[in-house]
Motif scaffolding. Structure first.
Motif, PDB file in Angstrom:
ATOM      1  N   TYR A  91      32.386 -10.434  28.631  1.00 20.64           N
ATOM      2  CA  TYR A  91      32.823  -9.072  28.324  1.00 20.64           C
ATOM      3  C   TYR A  91      32.523  -8.133  29.493  1.00 20.64           C
ATOM      4  O   TYR A  91      33.368  -7.344  29.918  1.00 20.64           O
ATOM      5  CB  TYR A  91      32.117  -8.600  27.054  1.00 20.64           C
ATOM      6  CG  TYR A  91      32.062  -7.091  26.863  1.00 20.64           C
ATOM      7  CD1 TYR A  91      33.182  -6.391  26.423  1.00 20.64           C
ATOM      8  CD2 TYR A  91      30.897  -6.381  27.112  1.00 20.64           C
ATOM      9  CE1 TYR A  91      33.129  -5.015  26.248  1.00 20.64           C
ATOM     10  CE2 TYR A  91      30.840  -5.007  26.929  1.00 20.64           C
ATOM     11  CZ  TYR A  91      31.955  -4.328  26.497  1.00 20.64           C
ATOM     12  OH  TYR A  91      31.910  -2.976  26.331  1.00 20.64           O
ATOM     13  N   MET A 133      39.314  -4.299  26.600  1.00 18.19           N
ATOM     14  CA  MET A 133      38.114  -5.138  26.651  1.00 18.19           C
ATOM     15  C   MET A 133      37.021  -4.552  25.767  1.00 18.19           C
ATOM     16  O   MET A 133      36.370  -5.257  25.003  1.00 18.19           O
ATOM     17  CB  MET A 133      37.642  -5.239  28.104  1.00 18.19           C
ATOM     18  CG  MET A 133      36.419  -6.089  28.319  1.00 18.19           C
ATOM     19  SD  MET A 133      36.693  -7.805  27.864  1.00 18.19           S
ATOM     20  CE  MET A 133      37.489  -8.428  29.316  1.00 18.19           C
ATOM     21  N   SER A 136      37.576  -5.288  22.290  1.00 18.28           N
ATOM     22  CA  SER A 136      37.941  -6.680  22.020  1.00 18.28           C
ATOM     23  C   SER A 136      36.982  -7.419  21.124  1.00 18.28           C
ATOM     24  O   SER A 136      37.313  -8.462  20.612  1.00 18.28           O
ATOM     25  CB  SER A 136      38.079  -7.450  23.327  1.00 18.28           C
ATOM     26  OG  SER A 136      36.792  -7.730  23.849  1.00 18.28           O
TER      27      SER A 136
ATOM     28  N   ARG B 102      40.075 -10.629  24.331  1.00 21.08           N
ATOM     29  CA  ARG B 102      39.312 -10.495  25.568  1.00 21.08           C
ATOM     30  C   ARG B 102      40.052 -11.145  26.738  1.00 21.08           C
ATOM     31  O   ARG B 102      40.055 -10.624  27.844  1.00 21.08           O
ATOM     32  CB  ARG B 102      37.915 -11.097  25.404  1.00 21.08           C
ATOM     33  CG  ARG B 102      36.951 -10.640  26.487  1.00 21.08           C
ATOM     34  CD  ARG B 102      35.577 -11.210  26.285  1.00 21.08           C
ATOM     35  NE  ARG B 102      34.873 -10.598  25.175  1.00 21.08           N
ATOM     36  CZ  ARG B 102      33.697 -11.031  24.724  1.00 21.08           C
ATOM     37  NH1 ARG B 102      33.125 -12.087  25.274  1.00 21.08           N
ATOM     38  NH2 ARG B 102      33.116 -10.428  23.715  1.00 21.08           N
ATOM     39  N   ALA B 105      42.719  -8.703  27.665  1.00 20.03           N
ATOM     40  CA  ALA B 105      42.162  -7.592  28.441  1.00 20.03           C
ATOM     41  C   ALA B 105      41.900  -8.026  29.884  1.00 20.03           C
ATOM     42  O   ALA B 105      42.137  -7.269  30.836  1.00 20.03           O
ATOM     43  CB  ALA B 105      40.869  -7.101  27.788  1.00 20.03           C
ATOM     44  N   MET B 106      41.443  -9.268  30.043  1.00 21.55           N
ATOM     45  CA  MET B 106      41.149  -9.807  31.378  1.00 21.55           C
ATOM     46  C   MET B 106      42.416  -9.871  32.222  1.00 21.55           C
ATOM     47  O   MET B 106      42.410  -9.498  33.397  1.00 21.55           O
ATOM     48  CB  MET B 106      40.584 -11.209  31.186  1.00 21.55           C
ATOM     49  CG  MET B 106      39.423 -11.557  32.043  1.00 21.55           C
ATOM     50  SD  MET B 106      38.822 -13.167  31.528  1.00 21.55           S
ATOM     51  CE  MET B 106      38.008 -12.801  29.998  1.00 21.55           C
TER      52      MET B 106
END
Lengths: 142, 119
Positions: A91, A133, A136, B102, B105-106
């Motif tokens: 993260y 993120m 997330s 995630r 998002a990456m």
């Protein structure tokens, strides 16, 4: 305590705890440290080009802005270690891309560098990714 | 040393360093908001932390070697591939759960970094 309260709310905006503050701090301190070190090296490098490597390193470290820069960078590293102790690394690590955003704004504010339109788009995309993120993760906390 | 090899080695070792750091600070819990002084000094006795420090220095050295030959605008976006590497390693070695959001998002962050670099 504050953190648990915020996270128990259903998906309301960003979740910003101590770890997120430390992450931002580590980015700003590392970037400022780099700038200070770079400035000091520019001064020292021109004066000591012909010296032996050991003497040159000593001359670099005796530059106040190199020394100060290293200290600032060190504080940034401690903030990063703290953040890593609080959150999952998968993260936190991509969030360090905020560095590019901080440097772009820093360059604009400190040196009056212009930010071309394409770079604004890139900054916007990074910020969107950072927000994604942040939202997330279940199981994000240690 | 081939400068592209130095660049990739720097990225890989730099990513691995983050895993070592995470492993080193995990399991050293503290129950207040901020870690105590003893927690910090305890890190100095952790082999994981020393391994992190050494790999960090190696990765930085390789990065400087690479940058002396490769343009920074080319090298920087490649650096963002280490986000993916760290996620894969954290899942594999640290049993972190990496949810789909995630990964998404990456990918978005990597795309942004590439846009910033080519601008």
């Amino acid at each position: 305590m504050l953190e648990t309260k915020i996270s128990s709310r259903p998906r309301a905006g960003l979740r910003i705890g101590l770890a997120e503050v430390a992450l931002l701090g580590s980015i700003v301190f590392a970037a400022s440290g780099h700038l200070l070190i770079k400035e000091g090296l520019n001064v020292a490098a021109s004066a000591t080009m012909r010296e032996a490597i050991g003497l040159r390193i000593l001359a670099y470290l005796s530059q106040p802005s190199v020394f100060l820069g290293l200290c600032v960078y060190g504080i940034g590293t401690l903030a990063w270690i703290f953040a890593v102790s609080k959150r999952e690394i998968s993260y936190l690590f991509p969030l360090t891309a905020l560095n590019y955003v901080v440097v772009a704004f820093g360059g604009r504010l400190l040196f009056g560098e212009s930010i071309p339109l394409k770079r604004w788009v890139g900054i916007l995309v990074v910020v969107c990714g950072v927000v994604l993120m942040n939202r997330s993760s279940e199981g994000r906390a240690e | 040393m081939n400068s592209m090899a130095a660049l990739w080695a720097s990225i890989a070792i730099g990513g691995l360093a983050q895993i070592l750091l995470k492993r080193g600070v995990s399991g050293r819990t503290y129950f207040s908001k901020l870690p105590s002084f003893a927690w910090w000094t305890g890190l100095l006795r952790s082999g994981w932390l020393w391994a992190w420090g050494i790999s960090f220095v190696i990765a930085t050295g390789l990065w400087l070697v690479a940058l002396s030959r490769i343009e920074i605008s080319y090298a920087f976006p490649l650096l963002s591939s280490s986000y993916v590497l760290v996620a894969v390693l954290s899942k594999w070695l640290l049993n972190e759960s990496v949810p789909a959001s995630r990964w998404l998002a990456m990918v978005v962050i990597c795309a942004g970094v590439i846009l910033i670099a080519v601008a």
